[in-house]
Motif scaffolding. Structure first.
Motif, PDB file in Angstrom:
ATOM      1  N   PHE A 135      22.248  30.807 -12.165  1.00 28.69           N
ATOM      2  CA  PHE A 135      23.355  30.518 -10.774  1.00 28.69           C
ATOM      3  C   PHE A 135      24.364  31.125 -11.828  1.00 28.69           C
ATOM      4  CE2 PHE A 135      27.050  29.093  -8.991  1.00 28.69           C
ATOM      5  CZ  PHE A 135      26.998  29.546  -7.717  1.00 28.69           C
ATOM      6  N   GLY A 143      27.179  33.277  -7.151  1.00 23.84           N
ATOM      7  CA  GLY A 143      25.115  32.813  -6.061  1.00 23.84           C
ATOM      8  C   GLY A 143      23.893  32.748  -6.908  1.00 23.84           C
ATOM      9  N   SER A 144      23.295  32.438  -6.490  1.00 31.12           N
ATOM     10  CA  SER A 144      22.299  32.422  -7.187  1.00 31.12           C
ATOM     11  C   SER A 144      21.456  33.687  -7.232  1.00 31.12           C
ATOM     12  CB  SER A 144      20.615  31.295  -6.652  1.00 31.12           C
ATOM     13  OG  SER A 144      21.161  29.601  -6.668  1.00 31.12           O
ATOM     14  N   VAL A 145      20.735  34.238  -8.892  1.00 33.03           N
ATOM     15  CA  VAL A 145      20.031  35.099  -8.393  1.00 33.03           C
ATOM     16  C   VAL A 145      18.609  36.070  -8.065  1.00 33.03           C
ATOM     17  CG1 VAL A 145      19.147  37.349 -10.081  1.00 33.03           C
ATOM     18  CG2 VAL A 145      21.081  35.978 -10.625  1.00 33.03           C
ATOM     19  N   LYS A 146      18.696  36.033  -6.978  1.00 37.76           N
ATOM     20  CA  LYS A 146      17.592  37.076  -6.628  1.00 37.76           C
ATOM     21  C   LYS A 146      16.196  37.758  -6.873  1.00 37.76           C
ATOM     22  CE  LYS A 146      17.774  32.832  -3.886  1.00 37.76           C
ATOM     23  NZ  LYS A 146      17.414  31.639  -4.092  1.00 37.76           N
ATOM     24  N   THR A 153      22.052  44.391  -7.543  1.00 40.17           N
ATOM     25  CA  THR A 153      21.561  42.864  -8.284  1.00 40.17           C
ATOM     26  C   THR A 153      22.084  41.950  -6.761  1.00 40.17           C
ATOM     27  OG1 THR A 153      22.087  42.757 -10.473  1.00 40.17           O
ATOM     28  CG2 THR A 153      21.858  40.763  -9.149  1.00 40.17           C
ATOM     29  N   MET A 155      22.128  38.662  -4.731  1.00 42.15           N
ATOM     30  CA  MET A 155      22.331  37.023  -4.987  1.00 42.15           C
ATOM     31  C   MET A 155      22.344  35.772  -3.535  1.00 42.15           C
ATOM     32  SD  MET A 155      25.052  37.049  -8.145  1.00 42.15           S
ATOM     33  CE  MET A 155      26.517  38.196  -6.767  1.00 42.15           C
ATOM     34  N   THR A 157      24.383  32.616  -2.191  1.00 40.35           N
ATOM     35  CA  THR A 157      25.352  32.064  -2.165  1.00 40.35           C
ATOM     36  C   THR A 157      25.185  30.255  -2.239  1.00 40.35           C
ATOM     37  OG1 THR A 157      26.196  31.360   0.160  1.00 40.35           O
ATOM     38  CG2 THR A 157      27.246  33.765  -1.633  1.00 40.35           C
ATOM     39  N   GLN A 162      23.518  35.751   2.353  1.00 38.23           N
ATOM     40  CA  GLN A 162      22.729  37.289   0.570  1.00 38.23           C
ATOM     41  C   GLN A 162      24.187  38.008   0.690  1.00 38.23           C
ATOM     42  OE1 GLN A 162      20.767  40.272   2.226  1.00 38.23           O
ATOM     43  NE2 GLN A 162      19.384  40.575   0.194  1.00 38.23           N
ATOM     44  N   ASN A 177      27.195  32.611 -16.279  1.00 39.78           N
ATOM     45  CA  ASN A 177      26.171  32.307 -16.222  1.00 39.78           C
ATOM     46  C   ASN A 177      25.887  30.659 -16.540  1.00 39.78           C
ATOM     47  OD1 ASN A 177      23.041  31.541 -15.971  1.00 39.78           O
ATOM     48  ND2 ASN A 177      22.492  32.859 -17.376  1.00 39.78           N
TER      49      ASN A 177
END
Length: 284
Positions: A135, A143-146, A153, A155, A157, A162, A177
């Motif tokens: 995150f 947001g979380s990195v997908k 990149t 992410m 939320t 997205q 981070n």
């Protein structure tokens, strides 16, 4: 009839002479070109596999970057192989290289933004300031990195929206981070009334911290009076928890501390306003 046969024989002999001329003139060049292409193809594949194997041994190099560099090495060798073949047939390779250089420069200027994203993607994949699943907060987004690619990149939320951010925007900004370290500190501000006993309040809060097994003993939790506010004495609570337990611990402590203070009869004040109504004497 004999004249026709002689004419056909003459034509065949002329064609055979032409074929033999081309075979003698270009036969070796064609054979050399085929051998060069075969050898170049083999070397290119060998270099690609070797590069992939070498980079895969390093934990700092992402799989996406490994595939990118391996393919890049292969194509560079194939380009030089093709240039060597063309040179064998008399093509001015110096002019060809100059044309390729000029074309590469033009393409680079036209795709400057895209190439900057690729360069930023390579840097992100090498230095790894974050990985998939972390995150982060970067380029004004959180947001979380997908997915981390060479260009963008991706992410998501907290409410699963997205976000696609160009790599150059992320690399050119500060990156926060939240998932990097194993433990995180949970900070709470608990306000009590001025008429309540501070030591009793801190003891009650300590009991809540001790009762929650997710609160780490090392580092040890800390409590202190942080501020004498307008309507409350603010106690700062700093407890440590595993990164994965940060939000559950924060929510649980907030709730349980409120219950514990209510149980001990310690007041948690809230802003309030006293209004005084003054009645004016009637004028008769």
């Amino acid at each position: 009839m004999e004249e026709n046969v002689e004419q056909v024989q003459k034509t065949v002999m002329e064609n055979m002479d032409t074929i033999m001329f081309y075979v003698e003139t270009y036969g070796l060049n064609v054979l050399f070109a085929l051998l060069t292409l075969i050898v170049g193809w083999i070397i290119a594949n060998w270099a690609r596999n070797g590069t992939r194997k070498l980079l895969s041994k390093s934990e700092k190099v992402d799989a996406t970057l490994t595939s990118f560099f391996a393919s890049l090495v292969r194509y560079v060798i194939l380009i030089f192989t093709l240039i060597a073949v063309l040179g064998r047939f008399g093509v001015e390779t110096a002019s060809l290289i100059a044309i390729l250089g000029a074309a590469s420069l033009a393409i680079g200027l036209a795709l400057q933004g895209t190439l900057s994203n690729v360069a930023a993607g390579v840097m992100l994949l090498i230095f790894r300031p974050f990985k998939v699943g972390d995150f982060i907060e970067a380029a004004g987004h959180a947001g979380s990195v997908k997915n981390l690619g060479l260009f963008v990149t991706e992410m998501a939320t907290g409410d699963n929206i997205q976000i696609v951010v160009p790599n150059s925007a992320i690399w050119g900004s500060s990156i926060k981070n939240y998932s990097h370290h194993t433990n995180r500190r949970v900070d709470l501000v608990i306000g009590i009334g001025y008429d309540d006993n501070i030591d009793d309040a801190m003891k009650a809060i300590g009991e809540v911290l001790d009762a929650d097994e997710r609160v780490l003993k090392d580092p040890e939790a800390a409590m202190f009076v942080g501020e004498l506010g307008d309507s409350s004495v603010n106690i700062i609570v700093r407890a440590w928890a595993a990164n994965a337990n940060y939000w559950p611990v924060k929510f649980a402590l907030t709730k349980n501390i409120k219950h514990k203070l209510d149980e001990k009869g310690i007041n948690i004040p809230y802003p309030q306003m006293d209004m005084h109504v003054i009645s004016m004497p009637s004028q008769g």
